[in-house]
Design a protein around this motif. Structure first.
Motif, short mmCIF file in Angstrom:
data_model
loop_
_atom_site.label_atom_id
_atom_site.label_comp_id
_atom_site.label_asym_id
_atom_site.label_seq_id
_atom_site.Cartn_x
_atom_site.Cartn_y
_atom_site.Cartn_z
N SER A 166 0.85 -1.19 0.00
CA SER A 166 0.00 0.00 0.00
C SER A 166 0.88 1.24 0.00
O SER A 166 1.87 1.31 0.73
CB SER A 166 -0.91 0.03 1.23
OG SER A 166 -1.64 1.24 1.29
N ASP A 167 0.51 2.21 -0.81
CA ASP A 167 1.24 3.48 -0.86
C ASP A 167 0.43 4.63 -0.27
O ASP A 167 0.82 5.79 -0.38
CB ASP A 167 1.60 3.81 -2.32
CG ASP A 167 2.51 2.76 -2.94
OD1 ASP A 167 3.36 2.21 -2.21
OD2 ASP A 167 2.38 2.49 -4.15
N ASP A 168 -0.73 4.33 0.35
CA ASP A 168 -1.59 5.38 0.90
C ASP A 168 -2.09 5.02 2.30
O ASP A 168 -3.25 5.18 2.62
CB ASP A 168 -2.76 5.65 -0.05
CG ASP A 168 -3.57 4.40 -0.35
OD1 ASP A 168 -3.32 3.35 0.29
OD2 ASP A 168 -4.45 4.46 -1.22
N LYS A 169 -1.18 4.52 3.10
CA LYS A 169 -1.48 4.21 4.51
C LYS A 169 -2.60 3.18 4.63
O LYS A 169 -3.50 3.30 5.46
CB LYS A 169 -1.82 5.48 5.29
CG LYS A 169 -0.68 6.48 5.34
CD LYS A 169 -1.04 7.71 6.15
CE LYS A 169 0.11 8.71 6.17
NZ LYS A 169 -0.23 9.94 6.93
N ALA A 170 -2.54 2.15 3.78
CA ALA A 170 -3.42 0.98 3.85
C ALA A 170 -4.84 1.23 3.34
O ALA A 170 -5.72 0.38 3.53
CB ALA A 170 -3.47 0.40 5.26
N LYS A 171 -5.09 2.36 2.66
CA LYS A 171 -6.42 2.57 2.09
C LYS A 171 -6.65 1.67 0.88
O LYS A 171 -7.74 1.13 0.70
CB LYS A 171 -6.58 4.04 1.70
CG LYS A 171 -6.63 5.01 2.88
CD LYS A 171 -6.78 6.45 2.40
CE LYS A 171 -6.82 7.41 3.57
NZ LYS A 171 -6.94 8.82 3.11
N THR A 172 -5.63 1.53 0.06
CA THR A 172 -5.72 0.65 -1.11
C THR A 172 -4.44 -0.19 -1.19
O THR A 172 -3.39 0.20 -0.68
CB THR A 172 -5.88 1.44 -2.42
OG1 THR A 172 -4.73 2.30 -2.59
CG2 THR A 172 -7.15 2.29 -2.39
N TRP A 173 -4.57 -1.34 -1.87
CA TRP A 173 -3.46 -2.28 -1.95
C TRP A 173 -3.26 -2.75 -3.39
O TRP A 173 -4.19 -2.78 -4.18
CB TRP A 173 -3.72 -3.49 -1.06
CG TRP A 173 -3.74 -3.17 0.41
CD1 TRP A 173 -4.80 -2.69 1.11
CD2 TRP A 173 -2.66 -3.27 1.33
NE1 TRP A 173 -4.47 -2.49 2.42
CE2 TRP A 173 -3.15 -2.84 2.60
CE3 TRP A 173 -1.35 -3.70 1.23
CZ2 TRP A 173 -2.36 -2.83 3.73
CZ3 TRP A 173 -0.57 -3.68 2.37
CH2 TRP A 173 -1.07 -3.25 3.60
N GLN A 174 -2.02 -3.13 -3.68
CA GLN A 174 -1.71 -3.74 -4.96
C GLN A 174 -0.72 -4.88 -4.73
O GLN A 174 0.00 -4.90 -3.74
CB GLN A 174 -1.11 -2.72 -5.93
CG GLN A 174 0.17 -2.07 -5.44
CD GLN A 174 0.67 -1.02 -6.41
OE1 GLN A 174 1.01 -1.32 -7.54
NE2 GLN A 174 0.69 0.24 -5.95
N SER A 175 -0.71 -5.81 -5.65
CA SER A 175 0.16 -6.96 -5.50
C SER A 175 1.63 -6.57 -5.54
O SER A 175 2.05 -5.76 -6.35
CB SER A 175 -0.12 -7.98 -6.61
OG SER A 175 0.81 -9.06 -6.52
N ALA A 176 2.39 -7.15 -4.63
CA ALA A 176 3.85 -7.01 -4.64
C ALA A 176 4.50 -8.37 -4.86
O ALA A 176 5.67 -8.57 -4.57
CB ALA A 176 4.33 -6.39 -3.33
N ASN A 177 3.70 -9.31 -5.38
CA ASN A 177 4.18 -10.68 -5.54
C ASN A 177 5.16 -10.82 -6.70
O ASN A 177 6.00 -11.71 -6.70
CB ASN A 177 2.99 -11.62 -5.76
CG ASN A 177 3.12 -12.90 -4.98
OD1 ASN A 177 3.39 -12.87 -3.79
ND2 ASN A 177 2.94 -14.02 -5.65
N GLY A 178 5.03 -9.90 -7.70
CA GLY A 178 5.96 -9.92 -8.81
C GLY A 178 6.17 -11.30 -9.38
O GLY A 178 5.22 -12.03 -9.68
#
Length: 211
Positions: A3-15
């Motif tokens: 998350s880049d917005d203090k856990a409001k939204t998330w994206q995969s970092a699994n690469g």
């Protein structure tokens, strides 16, 4: 996940990680900023999934590179970055404690003094050592705290297989040296088993979490 917005939204970092079974993650400012992952579940049980070693990413999880030195086939419990030297990273695994001095790119087995199973990671060849080196947590002292004389960089790790003194079918003890281990440098072959006071008897220690 990231998350880049203090856990409001998330994206995969699994690469390109070859498994999504991740037992621990950590961040080190070393090498321009490094995201660290230790694979394998941080739990016990017959259905627990083992991992495929340790990995690092310098692009926030878009791509990952496998670290050298942490073996496949173990559970992953914890990662700790030395707050005074972010190039030093420690990985607590089912197969022992591993130390890195290059920000998580390569690791060395610290060979905790657990008796005849010290440093053993090939548990297929040495099945009686399968549970002797289960390191459930590791922390690194920041140093300089009020009322403490612990040097910065001191590493404390716990060997805490839940069965402890339970015996294998051949009569050997599953984890004869459960307990607390300490080193002022974190280097291989420098750890000693701490004889603690005010804590559970050494042969009764099971899984331990450090803070």
């Amino acid at each position: 996940w990231r998350s880049d917005d203090k856990a409001k939204t998330w994206q995969s970092a699994n690469g390109n990680l070859p498994t999504s079974i991740t037992g621990a993650v950590a961040w080190s400012p070393a090498n321009g900023g490094t995201l660290l992952a230790l694979t394998g579940e941080p739990t016990f049980g017959s259905s627990a999934y083992t991992g495929l070693g340790a990995y690092y990413s310098t692009d926030l999880g878009a791509t990952w590179t496998k670290s050298a030195g942490v073996p496949d086939g173990g559970l992953g419990f914890a990662l700790a970055v030395d707050p005074g030297n972010p190039l030093k990273v420690y990985a607590a695994t089912q197969l022992g404690l591993f130390a890195s001095t290059d920000g998580g790119k390569t690791y060395t087995n610290t060979n905790l003094p657990t008796g005849e199973c010290s440093g053993v990671t090939d548990v297929k060849t040495y099945p009686k050592c399968a549970l002797a080196n289960v390191v459930t947590d590791v922390v690194v002292a920041k140093g300089g705290g009020v009322g403490t004389t612990t040097p910065a960089g001191t590493v404390v790790a716990t060997v805490g297989w839940r069965g402890g003194q339970r015996t294998n079918p051949d009569g050997s003890v599953q984890s004869p040296n459960n307990g607390i281990y300490r080193s002022q440098s974190g280097r291989a072959n420098t750890f000693t088993k701490v004889v603690t006071s005010g804590f559970a008897p050494q042969d009764r220690i099971g899984r331990v979490k450090l803070c």
